[in-house]
Design an enzyme around this catalytic site. Sequence first.
Site, mmCIF file in Angstrom:
data_model
loop_
_atom_site.group_PDB
_atom_site.id
_atom_site.type_symbol
_atom_site.label_atom_id
_atom_site.label_comp_id
_atom_site.label_asym_id
_atom_site.label_seq_id
_atom_site.Cartn_x
_atom_site.Cartn_y
_atom_site.Cartn_z
ATOM 1 C CE LYS A 35 -34.385 -47.489 -38.548
ATOM 2 N NZ LYS A 35 -33.766 -47.363 -39.845
ATOM 3 C CG HIS A 55 -15.005 -8.115 -53.255
ATOM 4 N ND1 HIS A 55 -13.852 -7.492 -53.661
ATOM 5 C CD2 HIS A 55 -15.396 -8.891 -54.298
ATOM 6 C CE1 HIS A 55 -13.559 -7.885 -54.881
ATOM 7 N NE2 HIS A 55 -14.467 -8.740 -55.289
ATOM 8 N NE ARG A 108 -38.088 -48.969 -36.899
ATOM 9 C CZ ARG A 108 -37.745 -48.212 -35.866
ATOM 10 N NH1 ARG A 108 -37.449 -48.777 -34.710
ATOM 11 N NH2 ARG A 108 -37.682 -46.908 -35.987
ATOM 12 C CD GLN A 163 -37.381 -52.081 -31.665
ATOM 13 O OE1 GLN A 163 -37.489 -51.428 -32.710
ATOM 14 N NE2 GLN A 163 -36.789 -51.595 -30.594
ATOM 15 C CD GLN A 166 -34.823 -44.692 -36.121
ATOM 16 O OE1 GLN A 166 -35.553 -45.583 -36.501
ATOM 17 N NE2 GLN A 166 -34.489 -43.683 -36.902
#
Length: 845
Positions: free
Chosen positions: A21, A802, A93, A159, A283
């Site tokens: 990430k 088959h 995260r 973040q 992201q």
Amino acid sequence: MSYILKFRDIGVGDLGLVGGKALNLGILTVAGLPVPPGVVVTTEAYDQVAGALDLGAQAADPAKARELVMRAPVPEDIAAAIRRFGDVPVAVRSSATAEDLPYASFAGQQDTYLNVIGGDAVLDAVHRCWASLWTDRAVAYRSANGIDHQAVKLAVVIQEMVQSEIAGVMFTANPITGRRREAVIDASPGLGEAVVSGAVNPDHFVVRDGRVRERRLGDKRMAVRSLAGGGVEQVATAQDAACLTDAQILALAELGGRVEDHYGSPQDTEWAIDAGGTLWLTQARPITTLYPVPEGPPGLRAYFCFSLAQGLTRPITPMGVSAFRMLSSSVSATVFGSPVADPRAGATAFHEAGGRIFIDLTSLLRSSLGRAVVPRVFDVMEARSATVIRGLFDEPEFSVTQRAKLPAIRRGLRLVWRFRLPPHAVQAIANPAKARLRVEQIGADLRARLPLPPGVTPLDHAEWLLSTQMIPLVPAILPAAAPGFIMLGLADRLLGAKAGPGEVQGVLRGLPHNVTTEMDLELWHLAERIRKHPEAAAALRDDPTGDLPPLVREALADFLARYGDRAVAEIDLGLPRWREDPSHVLGVLANYLRLEDSSLAPDALFARGAAEAESMIAELSRRAGGLRGRVVRFALGRARALAGFRELPKYYLVVALATVRELLWRVGADLAGHGAIERPGDVFFLTLPEARAGGDLRATVARRRDDYDRELRRRHIPRVLLSDGTEPEAVASRAPAPDGALTGTPASAGTVTGLARVVLDPVGAHLEPGEILVCPSTDPGWTPLFLTAAGLVMEMGGANSHGAVVAREYGIPAVVGVPRATESLETGQRITVDGTSGVVTPASQ
């Protein structure tokens, strides 16, 4: 030690330091895309906290592993560095080193904490993210994807929080239809967590070529909002209008295009729009579920999956694909009269993607003759593919451009003349016994050409067999088998309404001269030999993988002397033959030894089926009456005498492929002796040109083995795939099955109710007598399981595929071409299979 890195300082080679990430956020930041600023707490910090805990040994008890991480102290220098980021609201995260990879997204497997405020709160969230590497779901996901627990580490992203007014997810390719460059956007008010977690019905938009092509509004009754003191809450909302304007939708799609262009592959992104209208990218990761598109010429192309048509859902080894390239060149030269400049590169219509073989049907779709012939061929080979192909006729990109039929007819007549098809067909109808002697002689002549001649290298001989000796077998044997089906069709037409559903096809039960049926019955007789010796039978039944008693070894050797060239997924010469690894045969024998009811014995069922077929011929000819009845009797008799030869072309090809495998093993031994590869078997992860060129090929083999292992886990393979990634079958609308039933192609008449047994791989499969086999597709390696099955349900195949033919011969009801049967049905579930109507009905729960 690098405990903290800013996004802009992350390099493309830092996966092991920052996780998937964070690596992507760093790449996007450096590319100038609108990513909220942030940092990553590297895996070096995780090592300082958890490195000495031996957590991999706790994989069987994830709760204990999490507890160990949470109790581990955080060194003060690391703690102080993390606390510095608590001055503004942040999102914390997880970023694992096995995450956001091209083949495994790990979406949602580790934890995320939103709107975290204050240094201590940030430190606690980071600590909890470290522990979340050992959630039950993350451990299970790694196990399913073959990822070593010991090798995975965790970094943590910190973040700046985007206080979004609207947020959601965007795929830059359609994850349902596979269509590339088609943005699919889900959006809802508030933070993106509502959409990502599935807690809300979002607005849904599809954008292609700069236009909003689809718009479906959700109820959006809930939103996730940030709390002033930290954390988030769910609040009720009421918004019936779209939460995005068209301008915002198109801006999102344009941003998605930029992200995809930067990575060079479709991406799964998360985004947010703040109160000021600024669009942020939070992201991006690869879309892992898309099937790779074959590389071909420009323009929209239609590719048919040859692998699936042959009963393979698994990938073919690189050398197996390379062999088929040469075979395709032989087809081009033999059948179409168009020699290929480089036979090792394959015919122009030959393509490979995801380890499966695809054939470019575009020129046939654009030909009036091709449209007339190809779907009819698929009607009897793979009925669902025929439906999909016909659905492409109305697409402007596949409009007819070649209307002249004469050139193709001339080529066909030349082929007919070259292989003397009409006289051989007439001979087969007039004297089936002579036809049988002729095709047996073809096999004997082939076997005489298989041994390596003196002075010829194994690689040269292998390529000679592939390029000149195998494909001509098909038109040589075709005149013996095809007349049988022509006679069947003639009888069906003459009978008309006087034959009920499935009655004409029932004539094919218990067919003689079918090499696959003969093999299965021989295996049953082998089990009967062993059954007469209780100790040997018990040893095999209790542990088919253990030491075999002498009697079993002797009986097995007799069987393998004749049928040892066969295998499961036998068209892939990269896989061991039964002679090399008889474990599947032993497992089938163990299953046979559990069958105690003599009335259900396969030879008894086969004999009963043959007798019923002969009775049906008499009954149908009686109904027709007079001269028509005599013609019907003759035609159906010839159908029984000749239709069994249909298995011989493939059988002879498999015999030849087994020899090619032995030759290539010798090539591999030579390469391993020179240090080019580690061991002889590695040669099957090379191509023919690579094996000829030599050099250090170890890195190539390692990469190919990893790719192959990943593709083994892929469950869904498209029947037909367009060059823009679209799966036409996924786009076409389908009426729902009545009352929750599954529908497919009727393949073998009759109705049976029993317990389903879902089998994805026949090797080691256990099927109790009376169970209904539910499987993706079959090749001859599966058919021994038919002998104890009460019915058959297959995801692939047509009425003359088959598996359908063998099911009819054994007299078990069968439905084929049932979409996603192995996903919709479960082992132990009671189902009813109606092989006359093509309906599979699960019992009401």
